[in-house]
Scaffold this motif. Structure first.
Motif, PDB file in Angstrom:
ATOM      1  N   GLU A  88       0.696  -1.228  -0.158  1.00  0.00           N
ATOM      2  CA  GLU A  88       0.058  -0.097  -0.180  1.00  0.00           C
ATOM      3  C   GLU A  88       0.922   1.037  -0.062  1.00  0.00           C
ATOM      4  O   GLU A  88       0.676   2.199  -0.713  1.00  0.00           O
ATOM      5  CB  GLU A  88      -0.854   0.185   1.119  1.00  0.00           C
ATOM      6  CG  GLU A  88      -1.992   0.929   1.301  1.00  0.00           C
ATOM      7  CD  GLU A  88      -2.564   1.211   2.460  1.00  0.00           C
ATOM      8  OE1 GLU A  88      -3.127   2.236   2.920  1.00  0.00           O
ATOM      9  OE2 GLU A  88      -2.851   0.046   3.107  1.00  0.00           O
ATOM     10  N   PHE A  89       1.940   1.161   0.769  1.00  0.00           N
ATOM     11  CA  PHE A  89       2.922   2.337   0.775  1.00  0.00           C
ATOM     12  C   PHE A  89       3.514   2.531  -0.699  1.00  0.00           C
ATOM     13  O   PHE A  89       3.772   3.742  -0.942  1.00  0.00           O
ATOM     14  CB  PHE A  89       3.923   2.114   1.761  1.00  0.00           C
ATOM     15  CG  PHE A  89       4.983   3.120   1.945  1.00  0.00           C
ATOM     16  CD1 PHE A  89       4.643   4.567   2.466  1.00  0.00           C
ATOM     17  CD2 PHE A  89       6.222   3.088   1.473  1.00  0.00           C
ATOM     18  CE1 PHE A  89       5.617   5.750   2.364  1.00  0.00           C
ATOM     19  CE2 PHE A  89       7.161   4.153   1.178  1.00  0.00           C
ATOM     20  CZ  PHE A  89       6.754   5.201   2.046  1.00  0.00           C
ATOM     21  N   SER A  90       3.968   1.494  -1.169  1.00  0.00           N
ATOM     22  CA  SER A  90       4.517   1.533  -2.487  1.00  0.00           C
ATOM     23  C   SER A  90       3.656   2.302  -3.745  1.00  0.00           C
ATOM     24  O   SER A  90       4.109   2.840  -4.251  1.00  0.00           O
ATOM     25  CB  SER A  90       5.048   0.169  -2.980  1.00  0.00           C
ATOM     26  OG  SER A  90       6.027  -0.389  -2.207  1.00  0.00           O
ATOM     27  N   LEU A  91       2.255   1.890  -3.658  1.00  0.00           N
ATOM     28  CA  LEU A  91       1.160   2.363  -4.494  1.00  0.00           C
ATOM     29  C   LEU A  91       1.237   3.806  -4.127  1.00  0.00           C
ATOM     30  O   LEU A  91       1.010   4.536  -5.097  1.00  0.00           O
ATOM     31  CB  LEU A  91       0.007   1.524  -4.296  1.00  0.00           C
ATOM     32  CG  LEU A  91      -1.231   1.937  -4.968  1.00  0.00           C
ATOM     33  CD1 LEU A  91      -0.978   1.594  -6.511  1.00  0.00           C
ATOM     34  CD2 LEU A  91      -2.339   1.533  -4.823  1.00  0.00           C
ATOM     35  N   THR A  92       1.106   4.136  -3.034  1.00  0.00           N
ATOM     36  CA  THR A  92       0.851   5.791  -2.639  1.00  0.00           C
ATOM     37  C   THR A  92       1.985   6.587  -2.989  1.00  0.00           C
ATOM     38  O   THR A  92       1.842   7.527  -3.607  1.00  0.00           O
ATOM     39  CB  THR A  92       0.464   5.696  -0.955  1.00  0.00           C
ATOM     40  OG1 THR A  92      -0.612   5.028  -0.767  1.00  0.00           O
ATOM     41  CG2 THR A  92       0.451   7.217  -0.744  1.00  0.00           C
ATOM     42  N   LEU A  93       3.081   5.992  -2.769  1.00  0.00           N
ATOM     43  CA  LEU A  93       4.418   6.675  -3.058  1.00  0.00           C
ATOM     44  C   LEU A  93       4.470   6.806  -4.428  1.00  0.00           C
ATOM     45  O   LEU A  93       5.044   7.844  -5.113  1.00  0.00           O
ATOM     46  CB  LEU A  93       5.612   5.988  -2.490  1.00  0.00           C
ATOM     47  CG  LEU A  93       6.994   6.735  -2.523  1.00  0.00           C
ATOM     48  CD1 LEU A  93       7.054   8.185  -1.957  1.00  0.00           C
ATOM     49  CD2 LEU A  93       8.243   5.755  -2.110  1.00  0.00           C
ATOM     50  N   GLY A  94       4.096   5.732  -5.442  1.00  0.00           N
ATOM     51  CA  GLY A  94       4.320   5.828  -6.680  1.00  0.00           C
ATOM     52  C   GLY A  94       3.281   6.983  -7.282  1.00  0.00           C
ATOM     53  O   GLY A  94       3.608   7.546  -8.377  1.00  0.00           O
ATOM     54  N   THR A  95       2.119   6.789  -6.753  1.00  0.00           N
ATOM     55  CA  THR A  95       1.126   7.744  -7.188  1.00  0.00           C
ATOM     56  C   THR A  95       1.585   9.307  -6.933  1.00  0.00           C
ATOM     57  O   THR A  95       1.513   9.973  -7.811  1.00  0.00           O
ATOM     58  CB  THR A  95      -0.363   7.642  -6.354  1.00  0.00           C
ATOM     59  OG1 THR A  95      -0.660   6.290  -6.626  1.00  0.00           O
ATOM     60  CG2 THR A  95      -1.211   8.480  -7.101  1.00  0.00           C
ATOM     61  N   VAL A  96       2.310   9.501  -5.727  1.00  0.00           N
ATOM     62  CA  VAL A  96       2.589  10.892  -5.323  1.00  0.00           C
ATOM     63  C   VAL A  96       3.738  11.176  -6.265  1.00  0.00           C
ATOM     64  O   VAL A  96       3.805  12.558  -6.849  1.00  0.00           O
ATOM     65  CB  VAL A  96       3.152  10.863  -3.882  1.00  0.00           C
ATOM     66  CG1 VAL A  96       4.061  12.072  -3.670  1.00  0.00           C
ATOM     67  CG2 VAL A  96       1.972  10.912  -3.231  1.00  0.00           C
ATOM     68  N   LEU A  97       4.809  10.182  -6.620  1.00  0.00           N
ATOM     69  CA  LEU A  97       5.840  10.542  -7.565  1.00  0.00           C
ATOM     70  C   LEU A  97       5.294  11.069  -8.923  1.00  0.00           C
ATOM     71  O   LEU A  97       5.753  11.766  -9.596  1.00  0.00           O
ATOM     72  CB  LEU A  97       6.850   9.416  -7.484  1.00  0.00           C
ATOM     73  CG  LEU A  97       7.917   9.253  -6.418  1.00  0.00           C
ATOM     74  CD1 LEU A  97       8.584   8.187  -6.385  1.00  0.00           C
ATOM     75  CD2 LEU A  97       8.481  10.640  -6.028  1.00  0.00           C
ATOM     76  N   ARG A  98       4.272  10.153  -9.422  1.00  0.00           N
ATOM     77  CA  ARG A  98       3.933  10.254 -10.937  1.00  0.00           C
ATOM     78  C   ARG A  98       3.103  11.646 -10.816  1.00  0.00           C
ATOM     79  O   ARG A  98       3.185  12.472 -11.837  1.00  0.00           O
ATOM     80  CB  ARG A  98       2.855   9.429 -11.149  1.00  0.00           C
ATOM     81  CG  ARG A  98       3.432   7.843 -11.696  1.00  0.00           C
ATOM     82  CD  ARG A  98       2.435   6.887 -12.337  1.00  0.00           C
ATOM     83  NE  ARG A  98       1.451   6.561 -11.505  1.00  0.00           N
ATOM     84  CZ  ARG A  98       1.636   5.497 -10.521  1.00  0.00           C
ATOM     85  NH1 ARG A  98       2.580   4.973 -10.596  1.00  0.00           N
ATOM     86  NH2 ARG A  98       0.530   5.266  -9.843  1.00  0.00           N
ATOM     87  N   LEU A  99       2.488  12.137  -9.783  1.00  0.00           N
ATOM     88  CA  LEU A  99       1.715  13.518  -9.818  1.00  0.00           C
ATOM     89  C   LEU A  99       2.907  14.483  -9.591  1.00  0.00           C
ATOM     90  O   LEU A  99       2.685  15.575 -10.508  1.00  0.00           O
ATOM     91  CB  LEU A  99       1.022  13.534  -8.557  1.00  0.00           C
ATOM     92  CG  LEU A  99       0.024  14.695  -8.385  1.00  0.00           C
ATOM     93  CD1 LEU A  99      -0.783  15.158  -9.265  1.00  0.00           C
ATOM     94  CD2 LEU A  99      -0.648  14.642  -7.075  1.00  0.00           C
ATOM     95  N   ALA A 100       3.958  14.135  -8.954  1.00  0.00           N
ATOM     96  CA  ALA A 100       4.977  15.200  -8.856  1.00  0.00           C
ATOM     97  C   ALA A 100       5.746  15.589 -10.308  1.00  0.00           C
ATOM     98  O   ALA A 100       6.091  16.603 -10.561  1.00  0.00           O
ATOM     99  CB  ALA A 100       6.182  15.023  -7.747  1.00  0.00           C
TER     100      ALA A 100
END
Length: 129
Positions: A88-100
């Motif tokens: 779940e953390f990896s998914l959240t971090l990936g989403t934040v990095l894609r957004l950034a």
């Protein structure tokens, strides 16, 4: 309260809990030793000393086996929960990095403004009160 004060408080509290836990563990071992000795003495009064030692050893072995099985089940469950949390953390971090990355490619000036605002908010929430 500053972040360093929070960390200092939690470090002291953790040290206190660790010390209390260690003292309780040592006292528990001492109590278990007395219980084992009392069990052996009681058995030795009813059986021969060799038989009492065999029964005591078998009882301790059975207790160790039961604790090992229960501990293994608890650790497997904890490991599964940790894997799910990490996914779940990896998914959240990936989403934040894609957004950034999208934000920086689209408009770097807005990305810098958002970063400054995020830094100011972080300082406001973690700074001295």
């Amino acid at each position: 309260m500053a972040l360093s004060r929070h960390l200092r408080f939690y470090a002291r509290a953790s040290a206190l809990w660790g010390g209390m836990g260690l003292a309780m563990l040592l006292l528990g071992f001492a109590a278990a030793g007395f219980f084992i000795a009392a069990f052996y003495i009681w058995l030795a009064a009813h059986l021969a000393p060799v038989q009492a030692a065999l029964v005591t050893g078998a009882a301790l072995l059975a207790l160790a086996l039961a604790l090992g099985l229960i501990g293994g089940a608890v650790l497997r469950a904890a490991r599964a929960r940790e894997r799910a949390r990490l996914a779940e953390f990896s998914l959240t971090l990936g989403t934040v990095l894609r957004l950034a990355a999208y934000l920086v490619r689209r408009d770097p000036k807005k990305a810098m403004i958002f970063a400054l605002i995020a830094g100011a908010l972080a300082e406001f929430f973690t700074g001295e009160t």
